[in-house]
Design a protein around this motif. Structure first.
Motif, PDB file in Angstrom:
ATOM      1  N   ILE A  42       0.859  -1.187   0.000  1.00 23.68           N
ATOM      2  CA  ILE A  42       0.000   0.000   0.000  1.00 23.68           C
ATOM      3  C   ILE A  42       0.896   1.239   0.000  1.00 23.68           C
ATOM      4  O   ILE A  42       1.800   1.365   0.824  1.00 23.68           O
ATOM      5  N   GLN A  43       0.640   2.160  -0.914  1.00 22.51           N
ATOM      6  CA  GLN A  43       1.503   3.334  -1.052  1.00 22.51           C
ATOM      7  C   GLN A  43       1.226   4.360   0.045  1.00 22.51           C
ATOM      8  O   GLN A  43       0.076   4.634   0.393  1.00 22.51           O
ATOM      9  N   ILE A  44       2.312   4.936   0.576  1.00 20.71           N
ATOM     10  CA  ILE A  44       2.237   6.040   1.533  1.00 20.71           C
ATOM     11  C   ILE A  44       2.741   7.295   0.825  1.00 20.71           C
ATOM     12  O   ILE A  44       3.885   7.343   0.372  1.00 20.71           O
ATOM     13  N   ASP A  45       1.882   8.314   0.758  1.00 24.92           N
ATOM     14  CA  ASP A  45       2.257   9.556   0.082  1.00 24.92           C
ATOM     15  C   ASP A  45       2.657  10.668   1.035  1.00 24.92           C
ATOM     16  O   ASP A  45       3.251  11.658   0.614  1.00 24.92           O
ATOM     17  N   ASP A  46       2.324  10.530   2.315  1.00 23.62           N
ATOM     18  CA  ASP A  46       2.558  11.619   3.262  1.00 23.62           C
ATOM     19  C   ASP A  46       2.814  11.046   4.641  1.00 23.62           C
ATOM     20  O   ASP A  46       2.393   9.924   4.959  1.00 23.62           O
ATOM     21  N   VAL A  47       3.522  11.823   5.467  1.00 24.04           N
ATOM     22  CA  VAL A  47       3.747  11.476   6.867  1.00 24.04           C
ATOM     23  C   VAL A  47       3.340  12.689   7.689  1.00 24.04           C
ATOM     24  O   VAL A  47       3.757  13.816   7.387  1.00 24.04           O
ATOM     25  N   PHE A  48       2.522  12.487   8.735  1.00 23.26           N
ATOM     26  CA  PHE A  48       2.056  13.642   9.499  1.00 23.26           C
ATOM     27  C   PHE A  48       1.871  13.276  10.967  1.00 23.26           C
ATOM     28  O   PHE A  48       1.702  12.108  11.325  1.00 23.26           O
ATOM     29  N   THR A  49       1.933  14.310  11.821  1.00 22.80           N
ATOM     30  CA  THR A  49       1.773  14.127  13.269  1.00 22.80           C
ATOM     31  C   THR A  49       0.568  14.867  13.811  1.00 22.80           C
ATOM     32  O   THR A  49       0.170  14.645  14.957  1.00 22.80           O
ATOM     33  N   ASP A  50      -0.003  15.753  13.021  1.00 22.48           N
ATOM     34  CA  ASP A  50      -1.146  16.561  13.456  1.00 22.48           C
ATOM     35  C   ASP A  50      -2.428  15.946  12.895  1.00 22.48           C
ATOM     36  O   ASP A  50      -2.675  15.994  11.683  1.00 22.48           O
ATOM     37  N   SER A  51      -3.239  15.384  13.772  1.00 20.52           N
ATOM     38  CA  SER A  51      -4.442  14.660  13.341  1.00 20.52           C
ATOM     39  C   SER A  51      -5.473  15.575  12.680  1.00 20.52           C
ATOM     40  O   SER A  51      -6.391  15.116  12.015  1.00 20.52           O
ATOM     41  N   ARG A  52      -5.311  16.892  12.848  1.00 18.30           N
ATOM     42  CA  ARG A  52      -6.253  17.848  12.240  1.00 18.30           C
ATOM     43  C   ARG A  52      -5.909  18.121  10.776  1.00 18.30           C
ATOM     44  O   ARG A  52      -6.696  18.724  10.056  1.00 18.30           O
ATOM     45  N   GLN A  53      -4.732  17.699  10.371  1.00 19.60           N
ATOM     46  CA  GLN A  53      -4.251  17.985   9.017  1.00 19.60           C
ATOM     47  C   GLN A  53      -4.913  17.055   7.993  1.00 19.60           C
ATOM     48  O   GLN A  53      -4.944  15.841   8.176  1.00 19.60           O
ATOM     49  N   PHE A  54      -5.441  17.625   6.937  1.00 17.19           N
ATOM     50  CA  PHE A  54      -5.982  16.812   5.848  1.00 17.19           C
ATOM     51  C   PHE A  54      -4.828  16.317   4.988  1.00 17.19           C
ATOM     52  O   PHE A  54      -3.920  17.082   4.628  1.00 17.19           O
ATOM     53  N   THR A  55      -4.844  15.032   4.662  1.00 19.95           N
ATOM     54  CA  THR A  55      -3.748  14.464   3.894  1.00 19.95           C
ATOM     55  C   THR A  55      -4.303  13.413   2.939  1.00 19.95           C
ATOM     56  O   THR A  55      -5.514  13.196   2.862  1.00 19.95           O
ATOM     57  N   HIS A  56      -3.405  12.756   2.238  1.00 19.10           N
ATOM     58  CA  HIS A  56      -3.809  11.772   1.229  1.00 19.10           C
ATOM     59  C   HIS A  56      -2.872  10.578   1.351  1.00 19.10           C
ATOM     60  O   HIS A  56      -1.659  10.742   1.237  1.00 19.10           O
ATOM     61  N   PHE A  57      -3.406   9.404   1.643  1.00 17.47           N
ATOM     62  CA  PHE A  57      -2.575   8.209   1.829  1.00 17.47           C
ATOM     63  C   PHE A  57      -1.450   8.488   2.831  1.00 17.47           C
ATOM     64  O   PHE A  57      -0.269   8.349   2.522  1.00 17.47           O
ATOM     65  N   GLY A  58      -1.850   8.906   4.041  1.00 16.21           N
ATOM     66  CA  GLY A  58      -0.869   9.346   5.029  1.00 16.21           C
ATOM     67  C   GLY A  58      -0.529   8.292   6.070  1.00 16.21           C
ATOM     68  O   GLY A  58      -1.346   7.445   6.449  1.00 16.21           O
ATOM     69  N   LEU A  59       0.729   8.380   6.565  1.00 19.11           N
ATOM     70  CA  LEU A  59       1.162   7.618   7.738  1.00 19.11           C
ATOM     71  C   LEU A  59       1.086   8.563   8.925  1.00 19.11           C
ATOM     72  O   LEU A  59       1.781   9.584   8.962  1.00 19.11           O
ATOM     73  N   PHE A  60       0.246   8.234   9.907  1.00 22.85           N
ATOM     74  CA  PHE A  60       0.099   9.060  11.095  1.00 22.85           C
ATOM     75  C   PHE A  60       1.084   8.595  12.166  1.00 22.85           C
ATOM     76  O   PHE A  60       1.188   7.406  12.460  1.00 22.85           O
ATOM     77  N   ILE A  61       1.818   9.563  12.728  1.00 27.80           N
ATOM     78  CA  ILE A  61       2.749   9.257  13.819  1.00 27.80           C
ATOM     79  C   ILE A  61       2.269  10.004  15.056  1.00 27.80           C
ATOM     80  O   ILE A  61       2.426  11.231  15.153  1.00 27.80           O
ATOM     81  N   PRO A  62       1.659   9.305  16.027  1.00 24.38           N
ATOM     82  CA  PRO A  62       1.163   9.971  17.235  1.00 24.38           C
ATOM     83  C   PRO A  62       2.310  10.290  18.196  1.00 24.38           C
ATOM     84  O   PRO A  62       3.107   9.421  18.536  1.00 24.38           O
ATOM     85  N   ILE A  63       2.398  11.539  18.598  1.00 24.27           N
ATOM     86  CA  ILE A  63       3.453  11.996  19.509  1.00 24.27           C
ATOM     87  C   ILE A  63       2.855  12.205  20.894  1.00 24.27           C
ATOM     88  O   ILE A  63       1.754  12.757  21.027  1.00 24.27           O
TER      89      ILE A  63
END
Length: 453
Positions: free
Chosen positions: A24-45
């Motif tokens: 499965i392709q990952i296009d984005d990496v983000f830590t802010d759950s409010r951020q709109f993204t596309h095919f994202g990997l969420f990293i909870p801090i």
């Protein structure tokens, strides 16, 4: 543009659940759950007042299709059985590991920049100039710590050719962590000031902490240092390095600096350069960039073109004209005594009938605060007309100045921004320049906002 896949992540984090081995392709990496993204990997801090694990539902709603997950946290019931979770001991350390692996996967040239002052400006110079030839990615804003730097790496596009990373710190060991993630081809130490002296004890301690950047430098890497700073001589002698500065014994000597209200011109290796920002210190920052660009194969025309296009990150000697015709210089992003003196010296060179300083406290100086604030007065003399300070600590600048100048310069101290704004309104007229400089916590931009309403 796909960065990597879930099965590639499984090779790094083999403890997982969900459908992972299908790529499965990952296009984005983000830590802010409010951020709109596309095919994202969420990293909870996990922070002191929040825990990103509590916001996985929002992250999924906003585009997360996989997540890193602390082993000691229960998996919420709403998580679908096929949703990929990669279990890790610590999500920040896992993010750092992932950033290191992704940087190795993309293989950009890496430029690491640290220093007490000037690292953000130098980053902006380097990114703009190298963009004339390469696909570049740089630290956004002040994302320069143990979370921001790996996140910057993970957000770069897979076609990035040059990665420019700013490295900040408060304590020993922090730069070492960052540089080992970044593994720079070129490392820079722009200067040594007094920032964070409360934690590091002395300027020598600050130099030691900044010099940690070489711990991650590639074997054939290059170190660039402020050659006018004796505290950096030792580290420069241990590595392949170039010393940059105005002293004639440097490898790259900056000569014939001239400052107008619009630009700074200077000479390096018999070639004259112009930059649309002001200050002798900016000539040095630009020279770090020039040396780097030459090292990476840019020609003089590309370098000159890039230098002319540079736009600095906000609140760094930003010129704002009021409706009354007064120039306000917003240099209020942060301050040390070194950067404050440099900015004052620029104001002295500028063309205006009246020159006013509004200086806020320099924070995090601990027991050194009184002496360091008093040292700022060393560079305050005519053509400066007036000094206003805001805060308790900066009163020491007025004390030292009144001893030295014996009343030639008008001084006033304020503890209220409202009163300061009211006072400054009466100063707004053409042919007046007002400099605003103070530590981030003083928020002097709030004064500027009131004056420009």
């Amino acid at each position: 543009m796909s960065k990597f896949t879930t099965n590639w992540l499984a090779s790094l984090f083999p403890d997982y659940q969900g459908v992972v081995l299908d790529p499965i392709q990952i296009d984005d990496v983000f830590t802010d759950s409010r951020q709109f993204t596309h095919f994202g990997l969420f990293i909870p801090i996990e922070g002191e007042r929040f825990d990103g694990h509590e916001f996985l539902k929002d992250a999924i709603k906003h585009g997360a299709i996989a997540t890193l997950w602390s082993k000691n946290k229960p998996v919420p019931r709403f998580v679908p059985t096929d949703f990929p979770l990669f279990f890790v001991e610590d999500t920040v350390e896992a993010m750092q590991k992932l950033a290191t692996a992704y940087r190795e996967k993309v293989k950009p040239k890496v430029i690491g920049i640290t220093g007490s002052n000037g690292k953000t400006t130098t980053k902006d110079f380097v990114a703009t100039v190298l963009n004339q030839k390469f696909k570049t990615w740089k630290t956004k804003g002040n994302f320069n710590n143990h979370i921001g730097l790996p996140l910057t790496i993970l957000q770069m596009t897979p076609d990035t050719e040059v990665l420019i990373l700013e490295m900040g710190m408060n304590h020993f060991g922090e730069i070492e962590t960052l540089t080992k993630i970044a593994h720079p081809d070129i490392a820079m130490i722009t200067n040594i000031g007094e920032s964070h002296i409360e934690y590091l004890g002395s300027r020598a301690g600050i130099a030691q902490a900044k010099s940690e950047i070489v711990e991650g430098l590639k074997e054939d890497g290059l170190l660039l240092v402020d050659g006018d700073e004796p505290l950096l001589d030792s580290v420069a002698q241990q590595y392949k390095s170039y010393r940059i500065g105005t002293n004639p014994d440097n490898d790259y000597v900056i000569k014939n600096i001239q400052i107008t209200n619009d630009d700074t011109t200077f000479e390096v290796e018999q070639k004259r350069f112009s930059i649309p920002v002001l200050g002798e210190h900016q000539a040095k920052n630009a020279t770090f960039c020039i040396v780097t660009a030459k090292r990476l194969g840019l020609n003089v025309e590309q370098i000159e073109s890039g230098l002319q296009q540079v736009e600095l990150t906000g609140m760094r000697f930003e010129k704002i004209k009021t409706k009354e015709g007064t120039f306000l210089i917003n240099d209020a992003y942060n301050a040390s005594a070194t950067s404050m003196k440099a900015s004052i010296n620029v104001i002295k060179e500028m063309d205006a009938e009246r020159k006013i300083l509004v200086l806020g406290d320099i924070l995090e100086l601990g027991e050194h605060s009184q002496a360091i604030h008093r040292s700022v007065a060393d560079v305050i003399q005519p053509p400066i007309d007036t000094l206003y300070t805001y805060g308790e600590e900066s009163k020491a600048i007025i004390e030292a100045l009144n001893e030295k100048e014996e009343g030639r310069i008008k001084t006033l101290s304020f503890s209220s921004k409202e009163v300061l704004v009211k006072h400054l309104r009466s100063e707004l007229n053409p042919n007046t320049i007002i400099l605003f400089k103070g530590s981030r916590g003083m928020r002097l931009e709030e004064v500027i906002n009131q004056l420009t309403k």
